[in-house]
Scaffold this active site. Structure first.
Site, PDB file in Angstrom:
ATOM      1  N   ASP A  12     -21.110  50.920 -73.588  1.00 41.98           N
ATOM      2  CA  ASP A  12     -20.892  50.895 -71.940  1.00 41.98           C
ATOM      3  C   ASP A  12     -21.128  51.338 -70.825  1.00 41.98           C
ATOM      4  O   ASP A  12     -21.227  52.259 -70.808  1.00 41.98           O
ATOM      5  CB  ASP A  12     -19.112  51.065 -71.407  1.00 41.98           C
ATOM      6  CG  ASP A  12     -18.613  49.454 -71.514  1.00 41.98           C
ATOM      7  OD1 ASP A  12     -18.928  48.365 -72.201  1.00 41.98           O
ATOM      8  OD2 ASP A  12     -17.151  50.149 -72.035  1.00 41.98           O
ATOM      9  N   ASP A 150     -13.774  41.053 -73.771  1.00 39.95           N
ATOM     10  CA  ASP A 150     -13.850  42.319 -73.348  1.00 39.95           C
ATOM     11  C   ASP A 150     -13.088  42.821 -71.986  1.00 39.95           C
ATOM     12  O   ASP A 150     -13.471  42.425 -71.087  1.00 39.95           O
ATOM     13  CB  ASP A 150     -15.397  42.881 -72.994  1.00 39.95           C
ATOM     14  CG  ASP A 150     -15.816  44.404 -72.800  1.00 39.95           C
ATOM     15  OD1 ASP A 150     -14.123  45.086 -72.718  1.00 39.95           O
ATOM     16  OD2 ASP A 150     -16.952  44.867 -72.697  1.00 39.95           O
TER      17      ASP A 150
END
Length: 201
Positions: A12, A150
């Protein structure tokens, strides 16, 4: 986690602009790439101006560059730039963005489509079930594409994601907070594989 069965490492990347948090950038990715040879780094770019970082992420060892469609005005050109650096291209949509924002042209050009089931920017959020129909809509239009979910995905939410057509699962909290992470990985993969077998018939 890789030895435990995880196939990709989801990274991320947050810039403090597209999302309020700041996380890691290319120097960290480069260190990971050097430390784990052969790793497939799925780089989730929660950044403004995603065009700006393609070369840095490619140089750092990124395998897949997934940008948010909300952050660019020319997704196809960005996909082409990602491919030019020998990375796979992913296109992400946030919870409030309809799946139709990924046009047929964009979806055909991309390698992976990511449906966020939490709001981007921080971990540990609760799974947003009303995002799941977007997975089914994208699977119907793009039967051969990787479709990733996600956010809040774990043993209690994997079935609905897999049944909708997702074949790539991002799991953080559900794995890292588990007493036996390898068992969770095995269970998630088995559920996805069973669902994918139905889609392939």
């Amino acid at each position: 986690m890789i030895k435990g069965g995880a196939e990709w490492l989801h990274m991320d990347v947050m810039d403090g602009h597209f999302v309020p948090n700041i996380s890691m950038g290319a120097p960290i990715l480069s260190c990971v790439y050097k430390g784990v040879p052969g790793i497939f780094m799925d780089c989730h770019m929660m950044v403004a101006q995603p065009e700006k970082w393609v070369n840095d992420i490619a140089d750092a060892g990124g395998s897949l560059y997934c940008f948010h469609i909300e952050a660019t005005s020319d997704a196809v050109s960005l996909i082409n730039a990602i491919h030019a650096r020998n990375m796979k291209a992913g296109v992400a949509i946030s919870p409030d963005t309809p799946s139709t924002a990924i046009t047929d042209e964009i979806g055909a050009a991309a390698d992976m489509l990511l449906v966020m089931t939490v709001y981007p920017g921080r971990g540990g959020q609760k799974f947003i079930e009303w995002c799941v129909p977007k997975v089914a809509e994208l699977r119907a239009r793009f039967p051969e594409k990787d479709i990733e979910v996600d956010g809040g995905v774990g043993p209690k939410t994997i079935d609905i994601c897999a049944d909708a057509g997702s074949n790539v699962i991002v799991a953080g909290t559900a794995i890292f907070n588990a007493p036996n992470p390898e068992d969770v990985i095995t269970s998630l993969k088995a559920t996805v594989n069973t669902a994918q077998a139905r889609f392939s018939k």
